[in-house]
Design a protein around this motif. Structure first.
Motif, short mmCIF file in Angstrom:
data_model
loop_
_atom_site.label_atom_id
_atom_site.label_comp_id
_atom_site.label_asym_id
_atom_site.label_seq_id
_atom_site.Cartn_x
_atom_site.Cartn_y
_atom_site.Cartn_z
N TRP A 47 0.85 -1.20 0.00
CA TRP A 47 0.00 0.00 0.00
C TRP A 47 0.88 1.25 0.00
CZ3 TRP A 47 -2.85 2.83 4.40
CH2 TRP A 47 -3.80 3.71 3.86
N ALA A 48 1.93 1.23 0.83
CA ALA A 48 2.86 2.37 0.87
C ALA A 48 3.55 2.56 -0.48
CB ALA A 48 3.89 2.15 1.97
N GLU A 119 -0.08 5.01 10.72
CA GLU A 119 1.03 4.07 10.72
C GLU A 119 1.78 4.04 9.39
OE1 GLU A 119 -0.34 0.24 11.89
OE2 GLU A 119 -0.93 0.87 13.92
N VAL A 120 1.19 4.65 8.35
CA VAL A 120 1.89 4.69 7.07
C VAL A 120 2.91 5.82 7.02
CG1 VAL A 120 0.42 6.27 5.71
CG2 VAL A 120 1.46 4.29 4.60
N ALA A 121 2.92 6.71 8.02
CA ALA A 121 3.82 7.87 8.01
C ALA A 121 5.30 7.48 7.91
CB ALA A 121 3.57 8.73 9.25
N PRO A 122 5.80 6.49 8.66
CA PRO A 122 7.22 6.12 8.51
C PRO A 122 7.57 5.64 7.10
CG PRO A 122 6.31 5.18 10.53
CD PRO A 122 5.16 5.72 9.75
N PHE A 123 6.63 4.95 6.46
CA PHE A 123 6.87 4.50 5.08
C PHE A 123 7.00 5.71 4.15
CE2 PHE A 123 4.81 0.86 7.04
CZ PHE A 123 5.52 -0.22 6.52
N LEU A 124 6.19 6.72 4.37
CA LEU A 124 6.24 7.91 3.51
C LEU A 124 7.51 8.70 3.76
CD1 LEU A 124 2.52 9.10 3.66
CD2 LEU A 124 3.63 7.61 1.98
#
Length: 489
Positions: A47-48, A119-124
Motif C-alpha cells: 500500500w505504501a 502508521e503509514v507515516a514512517p513509510f512515507l
C-alpha cells in the motif's frame, strides 16, 4: 547486423534481465508472503509503495521518455546535440525531484492522516529516498532504450531486482519488518541508479562531441513532448496503483495483500511481452523517419501474433489453476487472492498488447493521442473503483481494471492501424486459430484439474496444458520449431 538480428539480440538481452528481475521479484514475493510477513504487513508494504508510485509521478513527469525519443532521433541526425539533451534532462529532473521530495518530507505525516492511517507515516518518510533513487534508476533504463543499447537497460533492471531481493530479505530478517523491506527496495534501486548513471556518463555522454550550439528550441520541445508523456504515465500509474491505494483506503491491508498478490503474479507472467515491446519500440521511430512503414508493420504484426499465441492460452490456463496455485504456493491465508487473479487473467491478455504497443506509439510521434485515450481510461477506472470497491470488495478493483483497459487497448490498436495500415483480416484469422488452440488446451487442463492435490500434480496439470498447446501450435503452422531453435541459440 540486420534489423531483425538486432531486435532478436536486444530481445534476448532484455528478456534475460527481465527474467532476473521478475524471478527475483517472484522470489521476494514468495518469501515475504509465505514466511517473513503476515498478510497485514505484506499489504501495508505494498500500500505504501502504491502511494509512493503516485508521488513518483510528480518527480518523474515524462522527461525520461521525452529525452529517449529525441536521443533516438538525434543520434543519427545530429549527434552533437546528445550531450546537451542529457545535461538539460538531468538538470530538469534534479529541480523537480528536489521539490517533490522536499514536500513529501515536510507533509508525510499530514498525508498519512488524510489516508486515515497514521502508521503509514514512517513509510512515507522513507519514501523520500525511494522517490529519488527509483527515478534515476528508471531514467537510465529509458535513456539506454533511446540509444538502442538495450543490454545496458537490461543490466540496470537486473541489478535493481537482485538488489531489492537481497537487501529486503536481510533487513526483514534483522527484525525491521515491512519498513525494512521498503529500505531493501531503496538500497536495490540506489545501486542500480549508480551503475546506470556511471554507464551513461562513461559510455555515452563522453563519446559524443558536443555541438558548438544547443539547437534553438530543442530544450523547449523536450519539455513540450514530456507533457503528453506525463499524462500517459499518470494514467498508467492510476491504472496500476490507484486501485491498490483505494483498496487500502476503503478496505484493509489484508485486502491490499490479496489484490497485490494477484497483480504481482500477472506482472510476472507479462515479463516476455514487456521485454519484446521495450525492444522493438525504438525501431518504429527509425523506420518512420526512413519511410519504411511496411517493415514496421511486418515487425508489429509478427510480434502481435506471437504474443497472442503465448498469452491467450497462458491467461486461460492460469485462470483454471488459480485456486490450487495460490493456496499451495502462498498458503491458505491468501485464498482471498484467487478470484482477484482469475479476473486479472483477462488483464494479462490486454496488458500484453499494451506492452507491445504503447512505447511504439511514443516513438511514432503519437504520444498525444495515446495520452488522451489513457487519460479517459484511467479516469473511468478511478470512477469504477470508487463504485465497485465499497460495494463488492477487492474483486471490484480487478473488474474495473479489466473493463477500462479493454477500451484503452482498442484505441491503441486503432492508432497503430492508422499509422501502419495493419492487415486486419490476416490478423483476425490468426487470432481465431489461436483461440481455437486455447479452447482445446483448456479442455485438457480442466480434465486433470480435479486431480490436483499437491505441487507435483499442479506442475503435471500445467505440463499437460503446455504440451497440448505446443503440439497444436506446431501442427497449425503458427510455430516453426526450427525458427524457435535459431532464436534461442
Amino acid at each position: 547486423m540486420s534489423r531483425q538480428d538486432h531486435i532478436v539480440h536486444g530481445f534476448k538481452a532484455t528478456l534475460v534481465a527481465r527474467a532476473v528481475y521478475m524471478l527475483s521479484s517472484a522470489l521476494l514475493m514468495f518469501l515475504l508472503a509465505r514466511y517473513l510477513l503476515e498478510p497485514d504487513g505484506y499489504g501495508a508494504l505494498y500500500w505504501a509503495i502504491g502511494i509512493l508510485a503516485i508521488v513518483q509521478l510528480f518527480a518523474d513527469l515524462g522527461l525520461g521518455k521525452s529525452a529517449a525519443r529525441y536521443i533516438s532521433e538525434y543520434r543519427e541526425a545530429d549527434p552533437g546535440q546528445i550531450p546537451h539533451l542529457l545535461r538539460t534532462t538531468i538538470a530538469f529532473k534534479l529541480v523537480v525531484i528536489s521539490i517533490v521530495a522536499g514536500l513529501l518530507f515536510v507533509f508525510h505525516e499530514r498525508i498519512a492522516i488524510l489516508l486515515r492511517d497514521p502508521e503509514v507515516a514512517p513509510f512515507l518518510a522513507a519514501g523520500v529516498l525511494y522517490v529519488v533513487v527509483f527515478s534515476f534508476s528508471t531514467f537510465t533504463q529509458i535513456a539506454f532504450q533511446g540509444f538502442n543499447h538495450l543490454g545496458y537497460s537490461a543490466t540496470v533492471q537486473a541489478i535493481s531486482g537482485a538488489g531489492r531481493l537481497l537487501f529486503a530479505v536481510v533487513f526483514v530478517l534483522f527484525g525491521l519488518g515491512a519498513i525494512g523491506a521498503l529500505f531493501g527496495y531503496i538500497v536495490g534501486y540506489t545501486i542500480a541508479a549508480a551503475v546506470g548513471m556511471t554507464i551513461l556518463y562513461l559510455e555515452f555522454y563522453r563519446d559524443y562531441e558536443p555541438a558548438t550550439e544547443y539547437e534553438d528550441g530543442l530544450s523547449r520541445r523536450l519539455v513540450e513532448y514530456s507533457v503528453p508523456l506525463t499524462a500517459t504515465r499518470s494514467a498508467n500509474v492510476i491504472d496500476k496503483r490507484i486501485d491498490v491505494v483505494l483498496v487500502g483506503f476503503f478496505l484493509s491491508p489484508v485486502a491490499v495483500a490479496f489484490y497485490t498478490l494477484g497483480k504481482q503474479i500477472t506482472d510476472f507472467v507479462l515479463a516476455p511481452a514487456e521485454s519484446l515491446g521495450f525492444t522493438i519500440s525504438p525501431n518504429f521511430g527509425e523506420q518512420k523517419a526512413a519511410g519504411q512503414l511496411d517493415e514496421a508493420r511486418e515487425i508489429y504484426e509478427t510480434s502481435l501474433e506471437q504474443t497472442m499465441l503465448f498469452y491467450i492460452p497462458a491467461a486461460v490456463g492460469l485462470a483454471i489453476v488459480a485456486d490450487p496455485f495460490v493456496t499451495m504456493v502462498f498458503g491458505p491465508d491468501y485464498s482471498g487472492a484467487v478470484p482477484v487473479l482469475q479476473i486479472l487473467c483477462g488483464f494479462v491478455v490486454l496488458m500484453a498488447i499494451t506492452n507491445l504497443t504503447s512505447d511504439g506509439l511514443d516513438y511514432l510521434g503519437r504520444a498525444r493521442s495515446r495520452a488522451i485515450a489513457k487519460g479517459a481510461a484511467s479516469t473511468a477506472n478511478f470512477g469504477l473503483n470508487l463504485v465497485l470497491i465499497p460495494t463488492i470488495g477487492v474483486v471490484g478493483a480487478a473488474a474495473a481494471t479489466v473493463a477500462t483497459h479493454s477500451f484503452y487497448v482498442a484505441v491503441n490498436l486503432y492508432i497503430v492501424h492508422s499509422e501502419l495500415s495493419l492487415r486486419i483480416t490476416r490478423l483476425a484469422r490468426r487470432i481465431g486459430l489461436i483461440c481455437a488452440i486455447t479452447g482445446v488446451m483448456a479442455v485438457a487442463v480442466l480434465l486433470v484439474t480435479p486431480l490436483i492435490s499437491n505441487l507435483a500434480m499442479l506442475l503435471a496439470a500445467i505440463g499437460v496444458g503446455t504440451l497440448t498447446w505446443a503440439v497444436l501450435a506446431v501442427v497449425s503452422g503458427l510455430v516453426d520449431p526450427q525458427q524457435v531453435r535459431s532464436v534461442v541459440t
